[in-house]
Design a protein around this motif. Structure first.
Motif, PDB file in Angstrom:
ATOM      1  N   VAL A  27       0.836  -1.198   0.000  1.00 29.81           N
ATOM      2  CA  VAL A  27       0.000   0.000   0.000  1.00 29.81           C
ATOM      3  C   VAL A  27       0.872   1.249   0.000  1.00 29.81           C
ATOM      4  O   VAL A  27       2.027   1.226   0.441  1.00 29.81           O
ATOM      5  CB  VAL A  27      -0.948   0.042   1.229  1.00 29.81           C
ATOM      6  CG1 VAL A  27      -1.919  -1.121   1.195  1.00 29.81           C
ATOM      7  CG2 VAL A  27      -0.170   0.071   2.537  1.00 29.81           C
ATOM      8  N   ALA A  28       0.301   2.331  -0.519  1.00 32.66           N
ATOM      9  CA  ALA A  28       0.896   3.660  -0.417  1.00 32.66           C
ATOM     10  C   ALA A  28       0.051   4.471   0.555  1.00 32.66           C
ATOM     11  O   ALA A  28      -1.180   4.348   0.585  1.00 32.66           O
ATOM     12  CB  ALA A  28       0.932   4.341  -1.777  1.00 32.66           C
ATOM     13  N   THR A  29       0.692   5.299   1.339  1.00 31.67           N
ATOM     14  CA  THR A  29      -0.008   6.105   2.340  1.00 31.67           C
ATOM     15  C   THR A  29      -0.572   7.376   1.716  1.00 31.67           C
ATOM     16  O   THR A  29       0.071   8.032   0.899  1.00 31.67           O
ATOM     17  CB  THR A  29       0.952   6.480   3.480  1.00 31.67           C
ATOM     18  OG1 THR A  29       1.405   5.282   4.113  1.00 31.67           O
ATOM     19  CG2 THR A  29       0.262   7.360   4.518  1.00 31.67           C
ATOM     20  N   ILE A  30      -1.784   7.709   2.115  1.00 29.45           N
ATOM     21  CA  ILE A  30      -2.417   8.985   1.787  1.00 29.45           C
ATOM     22  C   ILE A  30      -2.496   9.740   3.112  1.00 29.45           C
ATOM     23  O   ILE A  30      -3.414   9.544   3.909  1.00 29.45           O
ATOM     24  CB  ILE A  30      -3.813   8.770   1.171  1.00 29.45           C
ATOM     25  CG1 ILE A  30      -3.722   7.893  -0.075  1.00 29.45           C
ATOM     26  CG2 ILE A  30      -4.472  10.111   0.837  1.00 29.45           C
ATOM     27  CD1 ILE A  30      -5.067   7.391  -0.582  1.00 29.45           C
ATOM     28  N   GLY A  71      -7.817  -7.925 -14.104  1.00 31.29           N
ATOM     29  CA  GLY A  71      -7.351  -6.655 -13.567  1.00 31.29           C
ATOM     30  C   GLY A  71      -6.919  -6.778 -12.115  1.00 31.29           C
ATOM     31  O   GLY A  71      -5.899  -6.206 -11.704  1.00 31.29           O
ATOM     32  N   ASP A  72      -7.676  -7.540 -11.336  1.00 35.38           N
ATOM     33  CA  ASP A  72      -7.289  -7.796  -9.945  1.00 35.38           C
ATOM     34  C   ASP A  72      -5.923  -8.485  -9.871  1.00 35.38           C
ATOM     35  O   ASP A  72      -5.083  -8.135  -9.041  1.00 35.38           O
ATOM     36  CB  ASP A  72      -8.322  -8.692  -9.264  1.00 35.38           C
ATOM     37  CG  ASP A  72      -9.582  -7.954  -8.830  1.00 35.38           C
ATOM     38  OD1 ASP A  72      -9.623  -6.710  -8.930  1.00 35.38           O
ATOM     39  OD2 ASP A  72     -10.527  -8.633  -8.382  1.00 35.38           O
ATOM     40  N   ARG A  73      -5.726  -9.464 -10.730  1.00 31.02           N
ATOM     41  CA  ARG A  73      -4.455 -10.197 -10.692  1.00 31.02           C
ATOM     42  C   ARG A  73      -3.289  -9.273 -11.059  1.00 31.02           C
ATOM     43  O   ARG A  73      -2.227  -9.322 -10.437  1.00 31.02           O
ATOM     44  CB  ARG A  73      -4.510 -11.405 -11.635  1.00 31.02           C
ATOM     45  CG  ARG A  73      -5.521 -12.473 -11.212  1.00 31.02           C
ATOM     46  CD  ARG A  73      -5.314 -13.784 -11.951  1.00 31.02           C
ATOM     47  NE  ARG A  73      -5.470 -13.650 -13.396  1.00 31.02           N
ATOM     48  CZ  ARG A  73      -6.630 -13.793 -14.048  1.00 31.02           C
ATOM     49  NH1 ARG A  73      -7.747 -14.037 -13.368  1.00 31.02           N
ATOM     50  NH2 ARG A  73      -6.679 -13.680 -15.361  1.00 31.02           N
ATOM     51  N   SER A  74      -3.484  -8.441 -12.067  1.00 29.35           N
ATOM     52  CA  SER A  74      -2.425  -7.514 -12.468  1.00 29.35           C
ATOM     53  C   SER A  74      -2.112  -6.504 -11.364  1.00 29.35           C
ATOM     54  O   SER A  74      -0.980  -6.041 -11.237  1.00 29.35           O
ATOM     55  CB  SER A  74      -2.827  -6.775 -13.745  1.00 29.35           C
ATOM     56  OG  SER A  74      -2.953  -7.681 -14.825  1.00 29.35           O
ATOM     57  N   ALA A  75      -3.133  -6.177 -10.574  1.00 29.31           N
ATOM     58  CA  ALA A  75      -2.959  -5.221  -9.476  1.00 29.31           C
ATOM     59  C   ALA A  75      -2.395  -5.868  -8.220  1.00 29.31           C
ATOM     60  O   ALA A  75      -2.151  -5.168  -7.231  1.00 29.31           O
ATOM     61  CB  ALA A  75      -4.296  -4.563  -9.152  1.00 29.31           C
ATOM     62  N   GLY A  76      -2.212  -7.186  -8.244  1.00 24.51           N
ATOM     63  CA  GLY A  76      -1.674  -7.882  -7.082  1.00 24.51           C
ATOM     64  C   GLY A  76      -2.714  -8.332  -6.089  1.00 24.51           C
ATOM     65  O   GLY A  76      -2.378  -8.751  -4.982  1.00 24.51           O
ATOM     66  N   TRP A  77      -3.995  -8.276  -6.467  1.00 21.75           N
ATOM     67  CA  TRP A  77      -5.068  -8.658  -5.562  1.00 21.75           C
ATOM     68  C   TRP A  77      -5.338 -10.165  -5.558  1.00 21.75           C
ATOM     69  O   TRP A  77      -5.982 -10.652  -4.637  1.00 21.75           O
ATOM     70  CB  TRP A  77      -6.358  -7.936  -5.963  1.00 21.75           C
ATOM     71  CG  TRP A  77      -6.480  -6.562  -5.412  1.00 21.75           C
ATOM     72  CD1 TRP A  77      -5.482  -5.661  -5.184  1.00 21.75           C
ATOM     73  CD2 TRP A  77      -7.690  -5.915  -5.015  1.00 21.75           C
ATOM     74  NE1 TRP A  77      -5.984  -4.494  -4.684  1.00 21.75           N
ATOM     75  CE2 TRP A  77      -7.351  -4.621  -4.566  1.00 21.75           C
ATOM     76  CE3 TRP A  77      -9.025  -6.287  -5.014  1.00 21.75           C
ATOM     77  CZ2 TRP A  77      -8.296  -3.707  -4.108  1.00 21.75           C
ATOM     78  CZ3 TRP A  77      -9.980  -5.381  -4.567  1.00 21.75           C
ATOM     79  CH2 TRP A  77      -9.615  -4.111  -4.113  1.00 21.75           C
ATOM     80  N   ARG A  78      -4.916 -10.844  -6.586  1.00 24.85           N
ATOM     81  CA  ARG A  78      -5.100 -12.292  -6.701  1.00 24.85           C
ATOM     82  C   ARG A  78      -3.797 -12.903  -7.190  1.00 24.85           C
ATOM     83  O   ARG A  78      -2.973 -12.213  -7.790  1.00 24.85           O
ATOM     84  CB  ARG A  78      -6.241 -12.632  -7.680  1.00 24.85           C
ATOM     85  CG  ARG A  78      -7.604 -12.042  -7.324  1.00 24.85           C
ATOM     86  CD  ARG A  78      -8.624 -12.375  -8.406  1.00 24.85           C
ATOM     87  NE  ARG A  78      -9.882 -11.667  -8.232  1.00 24.85           N
ATOM     88  CZ  ARG A  78     -10.939 -12.155  -7.576  1.00 24.85           C
ATOM     89  NH1 ARG A  78     -10.859 -13.354  -7.025  1.00 24.85           N
ATOM     90  NH2 ARG A  78     -12.057 -11.450  -7.469  1.00 24.85           N
ATOM     91  N   ASN A 138       3.111  -4.170  -8.337  1.00 29.49           N
ATOM     92  CA  ASN A 138       4.550  -4.360  -8.177  1.00 29.49           C
ATOM     93  C   ASN A 138       5.370  -3.227  -8.794  1.00 29.49           C
ATOM     94  O   ASN A 138       6.586  -3.170  -8.610  1.00 29.49           O
ATOM     95  CB  ASN A 138       4.982  -5.706  -8.764  1.00 29.49           C
ATOM     96  CG  ASN A 138       4.611  -5.852 -10.224  1.00 29.49           C
ATOM     97  OD1 ASN A 138       3.572  -5.382 -10.658  1.00 29.49           O
ATOM     98  ND2 ASN A 138       5.446  -6.521 -10.997  1.00 29.49           N
ATOM     99  N   HIS A 139       4.707  -2.301  -9.493  1.00 27.33           N
ATOM    100  CA  HIS A 139       5.386  -1.113 -10.015  1.00 27.33           C
ATOM    101  C   HIS A 139       5.058   0.134  -9.198  1.00 27.33           C
ATOM    102  O   HIS A 139       5.485   1.238  -9.552  1.00 27.33           O
ATOM    103  CB  HIS A 139       4.991  -0.881 -11.471  1.00 27.33           C
ATOM    104  CG  HIS A 139       5.391  -1.981 -12.390  1.00 27.33           C
ATOM    105  ND1 HIS A 139       6.690  -2.163 -12.825  1.00 27.33           N
ATOM    106  CD2 HIS A 139       4.665  -2.991 -12.939  1.00 27.33           C
ATOM    107  CE1 HIS A 139       6.751  -3.222 -13.624  1.00 27.33           C
ATOM    108  NE2 HIS A 139       5.529  -3.740 -13.695  1.00 27.33           N
TER     109      HIS A 139
END
Length: 391
Positions: free
Chosen positions: A28-31, A172-179, A252-253
């Motif tokens: 995660v990135a902090t807001i 899309g979830d997999r590419s985002a690291g969610w799965r 991952n980016h």
């Protein structure tokens, strides 16, 4: 099996734990909330909460508010009128300090952020998406406009069936690291967006699509020359009186999952809603343009009803607009995340849930939240009804 795993966290009953532990599964990135004082919220008389718990949600219905919250696997729930907390409840191991992922409520933060950039002269709604993001020129989104992204009238080939492993939404979830990744998955969210194809008939229909918000976030980054999490932080989060940092999942980016990845406290989601009902203004500062909020609440050009949900309504600037005399509009996310705004009564409702099905109780939520707003409007804050007061 570990309850906190990429294989199971989006499945019941595991999601009851995982939806407020996402940071243990995905980077995660902090807001950051910044240094401003948190917007103070004052409690109403405790007798009001007890009585509202037993109020029937609509004429002829026996379900009370408390029964509805239990039926819909609620994790946390709050009702505000102005800065007054009329009702607040946490379930299970959730507390006021717990962050919960808001899923597609994240889209609605992106929509308000876009309005700020328009006001700043950084974003042109009529410009082609590819003007900001040339990498998308040869894909489905290349010919769309920024305004079409905001209203979900860009039309890529995209299956939003959350439970279908072959659907683009899961890819899309997999590419985002969610799965868990597959060998043929795109390397990150933006590589996934570049792959998407479609007919190019943008502006001809409403098509709710999570990827569209991720494209919009990419556009906002390019328009403002600032990373998306930092944009949210400086333009919104540090200005609304949040009491805690929010976070957003990244791939991952380091690319944020703008369509669904934000986690926050319940009271801070309610504060965001309160800022909008206050016309985007707090402490004498205009944060979100008032005209943008009015345009959003006015709704879009296309009916959003379909075979799975025949309830009429429209969509504008990444917000759902059901129509009706109250002028309500709302943000919603899978598994029962809601931010409901009722301008006619001044009521803000925020709800975190861990429903057993991604799209459970959609129409029931809309009916119940509107009824709760109506029932809450006349309370004086001392446990007594005061019809018409503070509306």
């Amino acid at each position: 099996m570990d309850l906190l795993s990429l294989d199971t966290w989006l499945l019941p009953p595991h999601n009851r734990l995982s939806l407020h532990q996402v940071h243990r599964l995905v980077p995660v990135a902090t807001i950051a909330r910044g240094n401003r004082a948190a917007r103070a919220l004052t409690p109403a008389d405790s007798s009001h909460e007890a009585e509202l718990s037993s109020v029937a949600l609509a004429p002829g219905r026996e379900a009370t508010l408390l029964e509805f919250l239990e039926m819909t696997n609620t994790d946390a729930f709050i009702v505000l009128r102005g800065d007054q907390v009329l009702y607040e409840r946490y379930f299970g191991d959730y507390t006021r300090e717990s962050r919960h992922i808001v899923m597609s409520v994240s889209k609605s933060l992106c929509g308000m952020l876009a309005g700020i950039l328009v006001e700043d002269g950084l974003l042109d709604l009529d410009a082609r998406t590819s003007m900001y993001v040339p990498e998308l020129e040869n894909g489905s989104y290349g010919g769309s406009t920024v305004g079409q992204l905001l209203d979900m009238t860009a039309v890529p080939d995209f299956d939003m069936t959350y439970t279908n492993p072959l659907a683009e939404v899961q890819a899309g979830d997999r590419s985002a690291g969610w799965r868990p990744r597959r060998d043929d998955d795109a390397d990150g969210t933006r590589a996934f967006l570049e792959r998407l194809q479609g007919s190019g008939g943008h502006g001809s229909a409403f098509q709710y699509c999570s990827a569209t918000t991720d494209v919009l976030a990419w556009v906002l980054e390019r328009a403002a020359h600032m990373p998306y999490a930092r944009l949210l932080e400086t333009k919104l989060w540090q200005n609304l009186g949040a009491e805690d940092d929010a976070v957003i999942t990244v791939d991952n980016h380091g690319t944020p999952y703008a369509c669904a990845g934000i986690s926050m406290r319940l009271r801070d989601l309610a504060r965001f809603g309160r800022l909008i009902l206050d016309g985007g203004r707090i402490d004498g500062r205009q944060i979100i343009p008032r005209e943008w909020i009015s345009t959003t609440a006015g709704g879009g050009d296309f009916d959003t009803s379909d075979d799975t949900d025949p309830t009429p309504g429209t969509y504008r600037n990444q917000w759902w607009v059901p129509g009706g005399s109250h002028g309500s509009f709302y943000a919603a996310g899978i598994f029962g995340q809601y931010l409901w705004l009722d301008p006619s009564t001044g009521i803000t409702i925020a709800k975190f849930s861990s429903e057993g099905d991604p799209l459970s109780h959609g129409s029931e939520h809309r009916n119940a939240l509107q009824s709760i707003a109506s029932n809450s409007a006349g309370w004086s804050g001392t446990g007594d009804r005061s019809e018409g007061k503070d509306k």
